[in-house]
Every structure is written in structure tokens, then in C-alpha cells.
Design a protein around this motif. Structure first.
Motif, PDB file in Angstrom:
ATOM      1  N   LEU A  45       0.834  -1.201   0.000  1.00 27.63           N
ATOM      2  CA  LEU A  45       0.000   0.000   0.000  1.00 27.63           C
ATOM      3  C   LEU A  45       0.868   1.251   0.000  1.00 27.63           C
ATOM      4  CD1 LEU A  45      -2.606  -1.001   2.754  1.00 27.63           C
ATOM      5  CD2 LEU A  45      -2.780  -1.383   0.271  1.00 27.63           C
ATOM      6  N   GLU A  46       0.440   2.236  -0.750  1.00 24.67           N
ATOM      7  CA  GLU A  46       1.123   3.523  -0.730  1.00 24.67           C
ATOM      8  C   GLU A  46       0.644   4.322   0.471  1.00 24.67           C
ATOM      9  OE1 GLU A  46       1.223   7.649  -3.360  1.00 24.67           O
ATOM     10  OE2 GLU A  46       0.730   5.755  -4.367  1.00 24.67           O
ATOM     11  N   GLY A  47       1.593   4.717   1.330  1.00 22.90           N
ATOM     12  CA  GLY A  47       1.235   5.509   2.499  1.00 22.90           C
ATOM     13  C   GLY A  47       0.285   4.804   3.441  1.00 22.90           C
ATOM     14  N   LEU A  48       0.349   3.469   3.497  1.00 21.82           N
ATOM     15  CA  LEU A  48      -0.522   2.669   4.383  1.00 21.82           C
ATOM     16  C   LEU A  48      -1.999   2.894   4.094  1.00 21.82           C
ATOM     17  CD1 LEU A  48       1.366   3.147   7.790  1.00 21.82           C
ATOM     18  CD2 LEU A  48       1.563   1.243   6.181  1.00 21.82           C
ATOM     19  N   ASP A  49      -2.328   3.256   2.879  1.00 24.65           N
ATOM     20  CA  ASP A  49      -3.703   3.587   2.492  1.00 24.65           C
ATOM     21  C   ASP A  49      -4.299   2.437   1.681  1.00 24.65           C
ATOM     22  OD1 ASP A  49      -6.078   4.584   1.514  1.00 24.65           O
ATOM     23  OD2 ASP A  49      -5.244   6.506   0.886  1.00 24.65           O
ATOM     24  N   PRO A  50      -5.328   1.727   2.204  1.00 21.23           N
ATOM     25  CA  PRO A  50      -5.925   0.615   1.468  1.00 21.23           C
ATOM     26  C   PRO A  50      -6.539   1.003   0.126  1.00 21.23           C
ATOM     27  CG  PRO A  50      -6.534   0.500   3.785  1.00 21.23           C
ATOM     28  CD  PRO A  50      -5.894   1.846   3.575  1.00 21.23           C
ATOM     29  N   THR A  51      -6.786   2.272  -0.092  1.00 20.13           N
ATOM     30  CA  THR A  51      -7.329   2.704  -1.387  1.00 20.13           C
ATOM     31  C   THR A  51      -6.217   3.007  -2.387  1.00 20.13           C
ATOM     32  OG1 THR A  51      -7.420   5.075  -0.832  1.00 20.13           O
ATOM     33  CG2 THR A  51      -9.301   3.708  -0.191  1.00 20.13           C
ATOM     34  N   LYS A  52      -4.947   2.789  -1.987  1.00 16.01           N
ATOM     35  CA  LYS A  52      -3.822   3.062  -2.879  1.00 16.01           C
ATOM     36  C   LYS A  52      -2.885   1.849  -2.945  1.00 16.01           C
ATOM     37  CE  LYS A  52      -3.840   8.068  -2.002  1.00 16.01           C
ATOM     38  NZ  LYS A  52      -3.041   9.224  -1.506  1.00 16.01           N
ATOM     39  N   PRO A  53      -3.368   0.739  -3.508  1.00 19.97           N
ATOM     40  CA  PRO A  53      -2.521  -0.447  -3.634  1.00 19.97           C
ATOM     41  C   PRO A  53      -1.371  -0.196  -4.610  1.00 19.97           C
ATOM     42  CG  PRO A  53      -4.599  -0.767  -4.785  1.00 19.97           C
ATOM     43  CD  PRO A  53      -4.734   0.510  -4.032  1.00 19.97           C
ATOM     44  N   VAL A  54      -0.236  -0.815  -4.311  1.00 19.87           N
ATOM     45  CA  VAL A  54       0.965  -0.651  -5.130  1.00 19.87           C
ATOM     46  C   VAL A  54       0.981  -1.730  -6.206  1.00 19.87           C
ATOM     47  CG1 VAL A  54       3.489  -0.692  -5.125  1.00 19.87           C
ATOM     48  CG2 VAL A  54       2.233   0.408  -3.233  1.00 19.87           C
ATOM     49  N   GLU A  55       0.970  -1.292  -7.459  1.00 17.77           N
ATOM     50  CA  GLU A  55       0.856  -2.211  -8.585  1.00 17.77           C
ATOM     51  C   GLU A  55       1.975  -3.260  -8.584  1.00 17.77           C
ATOM     52  OE1 GLU A  55      -0.457  -4.060 -12.066  1.00 17.77           O
ATOM     53  OE2 GLU A  55      -1.494  -2.693 -10.672  1.00 17.77           O
ATOM     54  N   ALA A  56       3.205  -2.841  -8.352  1.00 18.80           N
ATOM     55  CA  ALA A  56       4.326  -3.778  -8.433  1.00 18.80           C
ATOM     56  C   ALA A  56       4.194  -4.910  -7.417  1.00 18.80           C
ATOM     57  CB  ALA A  56       5.644  -3.031  -8.222  1.00 18.80           C
ATOM     58  N   TYR A  57       3.690  -4.603  -6.225  1.00 16.16           N
ATOM     59  CA  TYR A  57       3.501  -5.642  -5.213  1.00 16.16           C
ATOM     60  C   TYR A  57       2.473  -6.659  -5.690  1.00 16.16           C
ATOM     61  CZ  TYR A  57       2.392  -7.873  -0.740  1.00 16.16           C
ATOM     62  OH  TYR A  57       2.189  -8.794   0.265  1.00 16.16           O
ATOM     63  N   PHE A  58       1.370  -6.167  -6.232  1.00 14.24           N
ATOM     64  CA  PHE A  58       0.294  -7.071  -6.626  1.00 14.24           C
ATOM     65  C   PHE A  58       0.598  -7.805  -7.923  1.00 14.24           C
ATOM     66  CE2 PHE A  58      -1.831  -4.758  -3.314  1.00 14.24           C
ATOM     67  CZ  PHE A  58      -2.614  -5.739  -2.735  1.00 14.24           C
ATOM     68  N   GLU A  59       1.540  -7.327  -8.711  1.00 18.58           N
ATOM     69  CA  GLU A  59       1.979  -8.111  -9.862  1.00 18.58           C
ATOM     70  C   GLU A  59       2.643  -9.411  -9.406  1.00 18.58           C
ATOM     71  OE1 GLU A  59       4.459  -5.547 -12.153  1.00 18.58           O
ATOM     72  OE2 GLU A  59       2.780  -4.443 -13.062  1.00 18.58           O
ATOM     73  N   HIS A  60       3.323  -9.349  -8.271  1.00 23.44           N
ATOM     74  CA  HIS A  60       3.908 -10.579  -7.718  1.00 23.44           C
ATOM     75  C   HIS A  60       2.811 -11.514  -7.218  1.00 23.44           C
ATOM     76  CE1 HIS A  60       6.724 -13.276  -5.886  1.00 23.44           C
ATOM     77  NE2 HIS A  60       6.299 -13.031  -4.664  1.00 23.44           N
ATOM     78  N   VAL A  61       1.794 -10.969  -6.577  1.00 24.79           N
ATOM     79  CA  VAL A  61       0.650 -11.780  -6.155  1.00 24.79           C
ATOM     80  C   VAL A  61      -0.007 -12.423  -7.372  1.00 24.79           C
ATOM     81  CG1 VAL A  61      -1.606 -11.747  -5.011  1.00 24.79           C
ATOM     82  CG2 VAL A  61       0.280 -10.355  -4.101  1.00 24.79           C
ATOM     83  N   ASP A  62      -0.177 -11.637  -8.446  1.00 23.60           N
ATOM     84  CA  ASP A  62      -0.744 -12.170  -9.690  1.00 23.60           C
ATOM     85  C   ASP A  62       0.048 -13.393 -10.160  1.00 23.60           C
ATOM     86  OD1 ASP A  62      -2.252  -9.841  -9.551  1.00 23.60           O
ATOM     87  OD2 ASP A  62      -1.232  -8.861 -11.231  1.00 23.60           O
ATOM     88  N   PHE A  63       1.361 -13.250 -10.166  1.00 26.48           N
ATOM     89  CA  PHE A  63       2.227 -14.319 -10.655  1.00 26.48           C
ATOM     90  C   PHE A  63       2.017 -15.608  -9.865  1.00 26.48           C
ATOM     91  CE2 PHE A  63       6.149 -16.728 -10.064  1.00 26.48           C
ATOM     92  CZ  PHE A  63       6.488 -17.030 -11.374  1.00 26.48           C
ATOM     93  N   VAL A  64       1.978 -15.498  -8.546  1.00 28.00           N
ATOM     94  CA  VAL A  64       1.840 -16.700  -7.709  1.00 28.00           C
ATOM     95  C   VAL A  64       0.482 -17.349  -7.941  1.00 28.00           C
ATOM     96  CG1 VAL A  64       1.830 -17.574  -5.349  1.00 28.00           C
ATOM     97  CG2 VAL A  64       3.439 -15.774  -5.996  1.00 28.00           C
ATOM     98  N   ILE A  65      -0.574 -16.558  -8.024  1.00 33.37           N
ATOM     99  CA  ILE A  65      -1.914 -17.105  -8.255  1.00 33.37           C
ATOM    100  C   ILE A  65      -1.969 -17.845  -9.588  1.00 33.37           C
ATOM    101  CG2 ILE A  65      -4.324 -16.479  -8.681  1.00 33.37           C
ATOM    102  CD1 ILE A  65      -3.971 -14.218  -6.636  1.00 33.37           C
ATOM    103  N   GLN A  66      -1.383 -17.273 -10.614  1.00 41.17           N
ATOM    104  CA  GLN A  66      -1.388 -17.910 -11.930  1.00 41.17           C
ATOM    105  C   GLN A  66      -0.553 -19.186 -11.936  1.00 41.17           C
ATOM    106  OE1 GLN A  66      -0.155 -14.717 -14.526  1.00 41.17           O
ATOM    107  NE2 GLN A  66      -1.999 -13.521 -14.099  1.00 41.17           N
ATOM    108  N   GLU A  67       0.590 -19.171 -11.262  1.00 40.28           N
ATOM    109  CA  GLU A  67       1.413 -20.374 -11.185  1.00 40.28           C
ATOM    110  C   GLU A  67       0.697 -21.477 -10.403  1.00 40.28           C
ATOM    111  OE1 GLU A  67       4.399 -21.074 -12.709  1.00 40.28           O
ATOM    112  OE2 GLU A  67       3.966 -19.195 -13.775  1.00 40.28           O
ATOM    113  N   ALA A  68      -0.059 -21.096  -9.384  1.00 40.19           N
ATOM    114  CA  ALA A  68      -0.839 -22.086  -8.634  1.00 40.19           C
ATOM    115  C   ALA A  68      -1.859 -22.755  -9.550  1.00 40.19           C
ATOM    116  CB  ALA A  68      -1.527 -21.422  -7.448  1.00 40.19           C
ATOM    117  N   ALA A  69      -2.546 -21.966 -10.371  1.00 41.96           N
ATOM    118  CA  ALA A  69      -3.550 -22.528 -11.279  1.00 41.96           C
ATOM    119  C   ALA A  69      -2.935 -23.537 -12.238  1.00 41.96           C
ATOM    120  CB  ALA A  69      -4.234 -21.405 -12.051  1.00 41.96           C
TER     121      ALA A  69
END
Length: 462
Positions: A106-130
Motif C-alpha cells: 500500500l502507498e502511504g498505508l492507504d488501502p485505497t492506494k494499492p501498489v501495482e508492483a507488489y500485486f503483480e507478484h501476487v498475480d504471478f503466484v496465483i497464476q502459477e498455482a492454477a
């Protein structure tokens, strides 16, 4: 045939079909999951039975790089797991301690401002799991981001308003991924006279809206240990809660079957599962000095008890693995070995035997059948649990210590019954012979003893 032998059990239309194939290629080929028609189990969108066999990897997105994540997923897929429980805003200082690539979520600890680069890693793991046939039971946040209480790093960043917005953003991001099961909460029970329950409710509603509706957002809630139920204590009647989840906790001597049975008996009917039992290699009751660490017998006993009491599957956990412990990291509650070594602990290889056993018989008709045990029993580690199918074609009984009991077989559908003994440590089985249906048959397991002598009796009609 003995069921045990089946263990190795127009142009617009064209365009729509092509888009469907392309989307499934991009996001994984797994079928979506849903609640079965009888509201007791999970099934695929085609209606096939799904036995939830999960591993607990809370820190997977936060502490593992891509190579480590693939190593982990390959190992768990090879061991028969089909679900992995992981958290986007992780427990161990997940908001301020960066992931292996230097990104915070999160940018500035704000849940309405997710950091794209962090969630791209989450995307990768979810896709590899599938790709490996694994569903991700995805927690949008750990509970300390709602309130810290006496443990957790926090900080507390969620409100009723931003929880909905964050949930909607997350649901929208993953609406095309077919291998996600949503898990609201995160080791926290809503406090009385606070907005906790409303925050969790709004987070769930945001996810559901972002995902495209209820039929695209299979959802539950992960609580702390609680009585008399788990998630049902607060959210059983919430329309977003598709199945109940328990955390039965990290002590080895609990009658977990009674906890599962409580939620099994609630109305309206919803599936139920233990989403956090005693972990393998975990300090018993958090007191390693006096009580030692858990052993495989503890884990097997809890798992078979829960499933025979009516759970639609079971979660496994390993104490070193959930925290992805390595010697250069601060240990939490005395892990015994690095996480890559712990991936090969005995129960990680044995849990698949439970899944294979349950799927070797008609699954969606299965019910608890404790009334079949007519011997007097105490709520201790010798308790024999029973399950059967509604039509009386089979019965299974789990003997934690090989203690003989008498059983009433009068509800079975045939006079002639085949008795098979199944070894939950190896997955092997042998047929002892035939017995006749009666109201008081004494079952004596092949061996008896407090450790290493648990058995499953399988009674099949002919």
C-alpha cells in the motif's frame, strides 16, 4: 467392484467460445468452485466433488520470491494439495516490511492506494498455482490491519469505507481468475461494540461486487478459535458467507469433532471446515518447553475426526512453512527447521491419503454417523468417529488408537458387508473378509496403541 480399487479415482458463439478459451489460458484452466446442491460440500462448476485439501502458507506472497514460490507450489502439488491459504496484506509486518523485490502493498498505508508492483507478484503466484491445479484461498488482509489487540504488527488501517473500496478493487483485479476462494478475516474475531463486523462485512461486499456477483466470489471468514462455532458466530446468516470456517487452534487434546458438528447442525445449512487446526511441528498449546511439539498422530487424528464429523475437507499446516522460516529470520514460536526442509515432514505426504479415501466412495451423499458407535466413549484421544452415505452403501470409522468398539450396522443396505482396513499413514488397505449386518458387531483394528496405531474401518455393502 470394491470402491477402494477406484482410488486412482453461430459467429457470435464462436467469438464467445474463443474469448472463453483465451481467458482460461491466461488465468488458468481450473473450473470455478461452488456449493453443492445439498449445501454440504464444494463442487466444480461441472458438479464434480471437490475435497478441500489445503496447506497454510500465510506468508507466501510476502516472503517468497518467484523461484521460491514455484518451488513451494511444485512441492505441494506433488503431495496432493489442491488449495493454498495465503494473505495479500500479510501478518508479519506485511504493510511496512517489503517483499523480496522491495515492494510494499500500500502507498502511504492507504488501502485505497494499492501498489501495482507488489500485486503483480501476487498475480504471478496465483497464476502459477492454477497451472499446478491449486486454488488460492485468498485473504485480502490479516486481521491486525483491522485491530491489533495484544499481538500483531498492524498498523490498523481499515475503516468501513476503505474496506469496501479495497475489497472492490481486489475483486475486480481477480474477477477473471477461476482458482480463487475468498477468505475474509484473518485470525481475528469481531469485538462487541465496535465496527469490526461491519468492516469485514463491507470488505466482503466490495470483493463480491468487484468480482462480478455472488456466483463469482465463493467466500468464507477465518476466525480465531471460538465457541460454539467459528465464522458462524458472527456471519452465518450473511448472504456473502458461502461456507463456515473454524480455527480449532494449536492444542492436541481437543474434541474438534464437536466443533465441526455444531456448525454442521445450523440452519440454514452451509458447508463447514477447519481452516486452521494444530500445525505439524507446532508447540503444543504454544508451550514447547512443557508440552513439546505436535507429532503426526495429532494431525491425523484431528483431520479424520473433522471430516468424519461432516467437514467437506481439511486444512493442513506446518509451523515453519506458514511463516516461511529461515535461520536468518526472527522465529515465531520456536519453529524446528527451515521451511524448505519442513515441506517434507511426514504429514505433508500423508494428508493425501485422507483425500483419496474420501473420494474413493460416493462423496456428495456422505453424512456423519456417530450414532453407529454403540460403545460408551469419552472425549479423549481414543474417540472413534463414524461417517456413512445416506443410502447405506458404506460406513467408515476412524480409530485413533486401535481401541475396539461395538457398532450398529443395521442401517446398511445389504446383509453381506465387506470389511477393509485402511492405513492412514500409508494409504494402503487390505480386506479382512465378510461380515453380516447386525446391531452389535465388535470391530477390532489390526493393532492398538497410543502412537502409530490409528486405522480406518471401511464397511462396504455387496
Amino acid at each position: 467392484m470394491n470402491y477402494f480399487m477406484k482410488l486412482r479415482a453461430t459467429s457470435l458463439q464462436v467469438l464467445c467460445a474463443a474469448l472463453f478459451i483465451l481467458s482460461h489460458h491466461a488465468y488458468g484452466q481450473l473450473p470455478r468452485l461452488k456449493v453443492s446442491d445439498n449445501q454440504r460440500f464444494l463442487v466444480t462448476e461441472q458438479g464434480d466433488p471437490f475435497f478441500w485439501l489445503a496447506d497454510t502458507a500465510w506468508e507466501l506472497f510476502h516472503r517468497c520470491d518467484r523461484e521460491e514460490a514455484i518451488y513451494y507450489l511444485d512441492k505441494r502439488a506433488s503431495q496432493g494439495f489442491n488449495v493454498v491459504q495465503a494473505v495479500t496484506l500479510a501478518e508479519i509486518d506485511g504493510l511496512q516490511d517489503p517483499n523480496p523485490y522491495g515492494h510494499v502493498p500500500l502507498e502511504g498505508l492507504d488501502p485505497t492506494k494499492p501498489v501495482e508492483a507488489y500485486f503483480e507478484h501476487v498475480d504471478f503466484v496465483i497464476q502459477e498455482a492454477a497451472k499446478r491445479g491449486i486454488y488460492i484461498a485468498l485473504l485480502p488482509t490479516w486481521g491486525d490491519k483491522v485491530f491489533k489487540n495484544s499481538w500483531g504488527e498492524g498498523p490498523e488501517v481499515f475503516t468501513v469505507d476503505n474496506a469496501y473500496l479495497y475489497g472492490k478493487w481486489l475483486g475486480t483485479r481477480y474477477r477473471m481468475h477461476t482458482n480463487i476462494i475468498w477468505v475474509i478475516g484473518g485470525d481475528r474475531n469481531p469485538r462487541e461494540n465496535t465496527k469490526d463486523a461491519e468492516i469485514w462485512d463491507q470488505l466482503a461486499r466490495g470483493v463480491e461486487e468487484g468480482a462480478g456477483g455472488k456466483d463469482r466470489a465463493l467466500m468464507t471468514f477465518h476466525p480465531q478459535p471460538a465457541k460454539p462455532g467459528g465464522s458462524s458466530n458472527w456471519f452465518h446468516h450473511a448472504d456473502w458467507l458461502d461456507f463456515n470456517m473454524h480455527q480449532t487452534g494449536h492444542c492436541p487434546n481437543q474434541a474438534t469433532y464437536r466443533i465441526i458438528a455444531h456448525d454442521y447442525g445450523l440452519m440454514p445449512t452451509k458447508p463447514t471446515i477447519d481452516g486452521e487446526p494444530l500445525y505439524e511441528d507446532h508447540p503444543n498449546c504454544f508451550n514447547a518447553k512443557e508440552l513439546g511439539h505436535s507429532i503426526p498422530d495429532d494431525i491425523r487424528r484431528i483431520m479424520y475426526w473433522n471430516v468424519f464429523a461432516g467437514a467437506f475437507g481439511q486444512t493442513y499446516g506446518c509451523h515453519a512453512v506458514w511463516q516461511m522460516y529461515t535461520p536468518d529470520r526472527k522465529p515465531i514460536n520456536a519453529p524446528l527447521r527451515p521451511w524448505k526442509v519442513a515441506l517434507d515432514l511426514p504429514m505433508a505426504h500423508q494428508v493425501k491419503h485422507l483425500k483419496n479415501l474420501m473420494l474413493s466412495r460416493p462423496f456428495l451423499n456422505r453424512i456423519p454417523a456417530q450414532e453407529l458407535v454403540v460403545s460408551s466413549q469419552e472425549d479423549d484421544n481414543t474417540f472413534v468417529a463414524a461417517t456413512k452415505d445416506r443410502d447405506g452403501h458404506y460406513v467408515m470409522l476412524y480409530f485413533p488408537s486401535g481401541k475396539p468398539v461395538s457398532v450398529d450396522l443395521s442401517s446398511l443396505s445389504s446383509e453381506q458387508i465387506t470389511l477393509t482396513w485402511f492405513d492412514p499413514r500409508t494409504g494402503n488397505a487390505y480386506t479382512e473378509g465378510s461380515i453380516r449386518r447386525n446391531t452389535n458387531h465388535r470391530l477390532v483394528p489390526p493393532t492398538t496403541g497410543p502412537v502409530g496405531h490409528d486405522w480406518v474401518a471401511i464397511l462396504d455393502t455387496k
